[in-house]
Design a protein around this motif. Structure first.
Motif, PDB file in Angstrom:
ATOM      1  N   THR A   1      45.295  38.048  24.413  1.00  0.00           N
ATOM      2  CA  THR A   1      43.949  37.725  24.978  1.00  0.00           C
ATOM      3  C   THR A   1      42.812  38.452  24.402  1.00  0.00           C
ATOM      4  O   THR A   1      41.687  37.935  24.263  1.00  0.00           O
ATOM      5  CB  THR A   1      44.129  37.783  26.597  1.00  0.00           C
ATOM      6  N   LEU A   2      43.214  39.623  24.491  1.00  0.00           N
ATOM      7  CA  LEU A   2      42.225  40.603  23.726  1.00  0.00           C
ATOM      8  C   LEU A   2      41.784  40.187  22.473  1.00  0.00           C
ATOM      9  O   LEU A   2      40.465  40.052  22.091  1.00  0.00           O
ATOM     10  CB  LEU A   2      42.441  42.083  23.930  1.00  0.00           C
ATOM     11  N   GLY A   3      42.908  39.766  21.713  1.00  0.00           N
ATOM     12  CA  GLY A   3      42.895  39.200  20.442  1.00  0.00           C
ATOM     13  C   GLY A   3      41.852  37.973  20.487  1.00  0.00           C
ATOM     14  O   GLY A   3      41.023  37.868  19.529  1.00  0.00           O
ATOM     15  N   GLU A   4      42.006  37.150  21.401  1.00  0.00           N
ATOM     16  CA  GLU A   4      41.370  35.874  21.353  1.00  0.00           C
ATOM     17  C   GLU A   4      39.921  36.437  21.867  1.00  0.00           C
ATOM     18  O   GLU A   4      38.876  35.808  21.223  1.00  0.00           O
ATOM     19  CB  GLU A   4      41.727  35.099  22.554  1.00  0.00           C
ATOM     20  N   VAL A   5      39.895  37.240  22.576  1.00  0.00           N
ATOM     21  CA  VAL A   5      38.355  37.719  23.035  1.00  0.00           C
ATOM     22  C   VAL A   5      37.558  38.300  21.666  1.00  0.00           C
ATOM     23  O   VAL A   5      36.524  37.865  21.624  1.00  0.00           O
ATOM     24  CB  VAL A   5      38.342  38.759  24.266  1.00  0.00           C
ATOM     25  N   VAL A   6      38.454  39.255  21.175  1.00  0.00           N
ATOM     26  CA  VAL A   6      37.962  39.796  19.863  1.00  0.00           C
ATOM     27  C   VAL A   6      37.277  38.808  19.016  1.00  0.00           C
ATOM     28  O   VAL A   6      36.341  38.704  18.320  1.00  0.00           O
ATOM     29  CB  VAL A   6      38.762  40.774  19.528  1.00  0.00           C
ATOM     30  N   ALA A   7      38.329  37.739  18.935  1.00  0.00           N
ATOM     31  CA  ALA A   7      38.134  36.619  17.932  1.00  0.00           C
ATOM     32  C   ALA A   7      36.879  35.826  18.252  1.00  0.00           C
ATOM     33  O   ALA A   7      35.979  35.480  17.470  1.00  0.00           O
ATOM     34  CB  ALA A   7      39.210  35.914  17.752  1.00  0.00           C
ATOM     35  N   ASP A   8      36.895  35.691  19.433  1.00  0.00           N
ATOM     36  CA  ASP A   8      35.613  34.612  20.079  1.00  0.00           C
ATOM     37  C   ASP A   8      34.304  35.498  19.755  1.00  0.00           C
ATOM     38  O   ASP A   8      33.210  35.110  19.438  1.00  0.00           O
ATOM     39  CB  ASP A   8      35.866  34.344  21.593  1.00  0.00           C
ATOM     40  N   ILE A   9      34.435  36.895  20.286  1.00  0.00           N
ATOM     41  CA  ILE A   9      33.247  37.599  20.066  1.00  0.00           C
ATOM     42  C   ILE A   9      32.896  37.735  18.634  1.00  0.00           C
ATOM     43  O   ILE A   9      31.644  37.700  18.402  1.00  0.00           O
ATOM     44  CB  ILE A   9      33.422  39.149  20.786  1.00  0.00           C
ATOM     45  N   SER A  10      33.638  38.183  18.002  1.00  0.00           N
ATOM     46  CA  SER A  10      33.505  37.988  16.541  1.00  0.00           C
ATOM     47  C   SER A  10      32.869  36.756  15.910  1.00  0.00           C
ATOM     48  O   SER A  10      31.920  36.771  15.175  1.00  0.00           O
ATOM     49  CB  SER A  10      34.773  38.312  15.723  1.00  0.00           C
ATOM     50  N   HIS A  11      33.281  36.003  16.309  1.00  0.00           N
ATOM     51  CA  HIS A  11      32.523  34.515  15.849  1.00  0.00           C
ATOM     52  C   HIS A  11      31.238  34.359  16.284  1.00  0.00           C
ATOM     53  O   HIS A  11      30.298  33.862  15.751  1.00  0.00           O
ATOM     54  CB  HIS A  11      33.514  33.336  16.089  1.00  0.00           C
ATOM     55  N   GLU A  12      31.010  34.874  17.588  1.00  0.00           N
ATOM     56  CA  GLU A  12      29.909  34.441  18.174  1.00  0.00           C
ATOM     57  C   GLU A  12      28.761  35.623  17.325  1.00  0.00           C
ATOM     58  O   GLU A  12      27.749  35.172  17.184  1.00  0.00           O
ATOM     59  CB  GLU A  12      29.864  35.250  19.713  1.00  0.00           C
ATOM     60  N   ILE A  13      29.179  36.623  17.013  1.00  0.00           N
ATOM     61  CA  ILE A  13      28.414  37.502  16.033  1.00  0.00           C
ATOM     62  C   ILE A  13      28.145  37.190  14.909  1.00  0.00           C
ATOM     63  O   ILE A  13      27.226  37.320  14.139  1.00  0.00           O
ATOM     64  CB  ILE A  13      29.180  38.940  15.978  1.00  0.00           C
TER      65      ILE A  13
END
Lengths: 579, 118
Positions: free
Chosen positions: A367-379
């Protein structure tokens, strides 16, 4: 009495096994029938006209023939009572007296009649019965101890106590052997009992004074018990025998699962008589204790010193005892198994807990990975804007514009962030391998090409050695190229003044080995330990994911990667990929 | 004749950046901030569409599907922050898939190639 009445009376009396005795008003015997002769061993002629009570007197002529146990004279006034005695030959007997006083119609005492019944047999049955009952209740108590025994040794101690103690089955001696399935022998474990008559006497005196308690035996170790009963323990060792000796009564008993009572050296089957010599008695009982899940045992008991017969009820009690022991043995074994199963279960539970923890952790990480991925994409979008505009501005700014360098910095930082993003995203991706069979020199060459300009500018000499004929291997080309790029980047960074970069391709065992060696600054031991750790970096512009990505990719390919380095000498990366 | 590029992107800053860059490169620019807007602008006959994927409402893949069913010859280049959609068969009808970067040269190159083919 009229003679004809007497004749009738006599004929009735004769037919009865009970003795009928008639006394006159002076207690003199006026009638003494055949049964009375048999019971008392006194002829009619001897006692007729004699005072009846003389047969009870210890000073009369009959006293040698009859020894009475109790003071019967006191009992005579009771209507019916029992009396026990011993005849001349030592035979014990018991009789039941029933007396009647005969009166005439005017209530004058004419005399007395006594009916005497021989209850020797009945008494002995009663005794046996009482023994059985008391034996059973003792067994019940012993049973408790049996089932509470915590170990095999404790169980054996209880068995020994049970059969020899006064509180148990009261046998003189007991021996126990166990079946060793490996050596295929019945081996003597321990024996309990006196070594000779003197010893027996001493022990019985001791016990009558101090009482014997199961605790005393339980608190002694087997070693102590063996030391205190040396003679019987020598015997029990002598009794050890191979299980193949079919004629040995011990083996027979186990095989037939039958209690064998040996009386005067004989029992209801033939057997090897040497055991009689070893035991030094020809009266003993063998009890098998067979357990389906635990060891088999054989118990021997005897009354060598008291010479008491081992009766039917004794045998019954021993049989019951045997099955109690069997139960206790099985229970103990089951308990042991249960305990070890519980230990196993606990271990499994722990492992499961740990796995669960790890799963939760990895799910969290996922989930963290997903969260990180999502944030990264948002960035990413904003970064593209910042970098894009900076680039755009740079294009339109003239060279001499003072602010140009500042805009350059904006672009640099944006690019740096983009790089970090890319690394994070690469790392948190779940790598789906798109494998292809290729020559590994292919992606190797391609990655070298990426750095072609750098290599030339930095004066780095590249040499490639490929073991011919080259074999194809199954890899994901893009990911492997990523690995080479990351390693090459590091190598190049390690040689800022130039140097040698040598690459070797060879097959070793079942792996394709790619060795990339540089002559750069090298890596010290501390960095070496942490080299593949994510986010570990000593560079100012890195995030430390490059090599950990390499490790992940290589692990996904079921390969390995090794590093050797010496500060000042250079570094060598060895990658192994399965053929 | 100047070619027209339709930029479908929900992020306003990026739209402005792309508009600047591609105008300077000599193209006419049309902008849409959602899939539906893009479909509405089809009547302006763009020569190429640059399509973002993650947008509110209809995502880029759906939009592309709809556009191609209206006019199957219009070249579409996907420009996304995500590289993962490359595996999604819905993106395969696109002429190119360019992952967003502050360096627009790759995107510009793909646009040039696509428009030259037509």
């Amino acid at each position: 009495m009229e003679k004809s009445d007497f004749e009738i009376f006599n004929s009735i009396a004769h037919r009865s096994n009970d003795a009928i005795v008639c006394l006159d008003e002076n207690d003199r015997v006026i009638y003494w029938d055949k049964s009375a002769e048999i019971i008392f061993s006194i002829e009619e002629s001897e006692i007729m006209g004699q005072n009846f009570y003389s047969i009870f007197s210890p000073s009369s002529k009959f006293s040698r023939r009859l020894k009475w146990e109790d003071n019967l004279l006191e009992k005579w006034f009771i209507k019916s009572f029992e009396a026990e005695g011993e005849k001349e030959a030592g035979d014990k007997f018991a009789v039941e007296f029933t007396t009647m006083i005969i009166k005439d119609s005017d209530e004058n005492v004419l005399g007395k009649t006594a009916v005497i019944r021989d209850i020797t047999h009945k008494k002995s049955i009663e005794r046996e019965y009482e023994k059985t009952i008391s034996g059973l209740s003792k067994l019940h108590e012993i049973g408790q101890h049996l089932h509470q025994a915590k170990s095999r040794v404790d169980l054996i101690k209880v068995i020994m106590f049970a059969v020899t103690s006064g509180k148990g089955l009261r046998f003189n001696r007991a021996f126990i052997l166990s079946e060793n399935k490996k050596t295929k022998r019945l081996e003597g474990i321990v024996g309990v009992g006196p070594s000779d008559y003197e010893d027996a006497g001493r022990i019985w005196n001791e016990i009558s004074e101090t009482g014997d308690d199961v605790e005393i035996l339980m608190n002694q170790s087997l070693k102590t018990i063996r030391e205190r009963n040396i003679a019987v323990n020598k015997t029990v060792q002598k009794l050890s025998v191979s299980c193949t000796k079919e004629e040995c009564i011990l083996n027979k008993s186990l095989k037939d699962n039958k209690v064998y009572n040996i009386v005067d050296g004989k029992t209801d089957t033939d057997f090897d008589g040497s055991i009689i010599k070893k035991l030094e008695t020809d009266n003993f009982t063998v009890i098998p204790i067979k357990s389906e899940i635990s060891k088999n045992y054989v118990l021997i008991v005897d009354n060598k010193f008291s010479r008491q017969n081992i009766s039917e009820s004794d045998i019954e009690l021993l049989e019951i005892f045997g099955s109690e022991v069997r139960l206790a043995l099985n229970n103990q074994k089951l308990n042991e198994k249960l305990k070890s199963k519980i230990v196993e279960l606990k271990k499994a539970y722990h492992t499961l807990s740990e796995s669960q923890q790890r799963l939760l952790e990895s799910e969290r990480l996922a989930t963290l990975g997903e969260v990180v991925a999502d944030i990264s994409h948002e960035i990413r979008n904003p970064l593209v804007s910042i970098g894009g505009f900076a680039r755009s501005l740079l294009k339109s700014m003239p060279e001499n514009c003072g602010d140009k360098k500042y805009v350059k910095i904006i672009l640099q930082e944006a690019e740096r962030l983009e790089n970090i993003l890319k690394n994070i995203l690469d790392y948190s991706k779940i790598y789906k391998l798109h494998k292809k069979r290729i020559y590994i020199s292919d992606p190797l060459q391609k990655s070298l090409n990426v750095f072609k300009q750098n290599l030339e500018n930095k004066n780095i000499n590249v040499s490639i050695e490929v073991e011919k004929p080259e074999k194809k291997i199954s890899v994901d080309p893009a990911q492997i190229m990523q690995v080479f790029i990351n390693i090459l980047r590091n190598s190049i960074d390690a040689m800022p003044e130039g140097g040698e970069l040598s690459i070797k391709l060879e097959v070793l065992k079942k792996y394709m080995i790619i060795e990339i060696t540089d002559s750069g600054v090298g890596i010290d031991d501390e960095k070496l330990m942490n080299l593949f750790r994510p986010f570990y970096t000593t560079k100012t512009d890195g995030i430390g994911l490059g090599l950990s990505i390499c490790l992940k990719i290589i692990e996904n390919h079921k390969g390995f990667i090794k590093v050797e380095s010496k500060p000042g000498k250079g570094t060598s990366f060895k990658i192994g990929l399965p053929l | 004749m100047k070619k027209t590029i339709l930029i479908v992107e929900d992020d306003q800053s990026l739209r402005i950046l792309y508009e600047k860059e591609f105008s300077e490169a000599g193209y006419n620019i049309l902008q849409a901030s959602s899939g539906q807007e893009a479909i509405d602008l089809l009547s302006n006959r763009p020569d190429l569409i640059i399509m973002d994927i993650k947008m509110p409402g209809m995502n880029g893949m759906e939009t592309m599907g709809k556009i191609l069913s209206i006019n199957k010859s219009i070249p579409i280049i996907i420009n996304s922050a995500y590289s993962v959609y490359k595996d999604n068969f819905m993106t395969w009808p696109a002429k190119a898939y360019v992952v967003k970067s502050s360096d627009l040269s790759e995107l510009k190159e793909e646009v040039k190639i696509c428009l030259e083919k037509n």
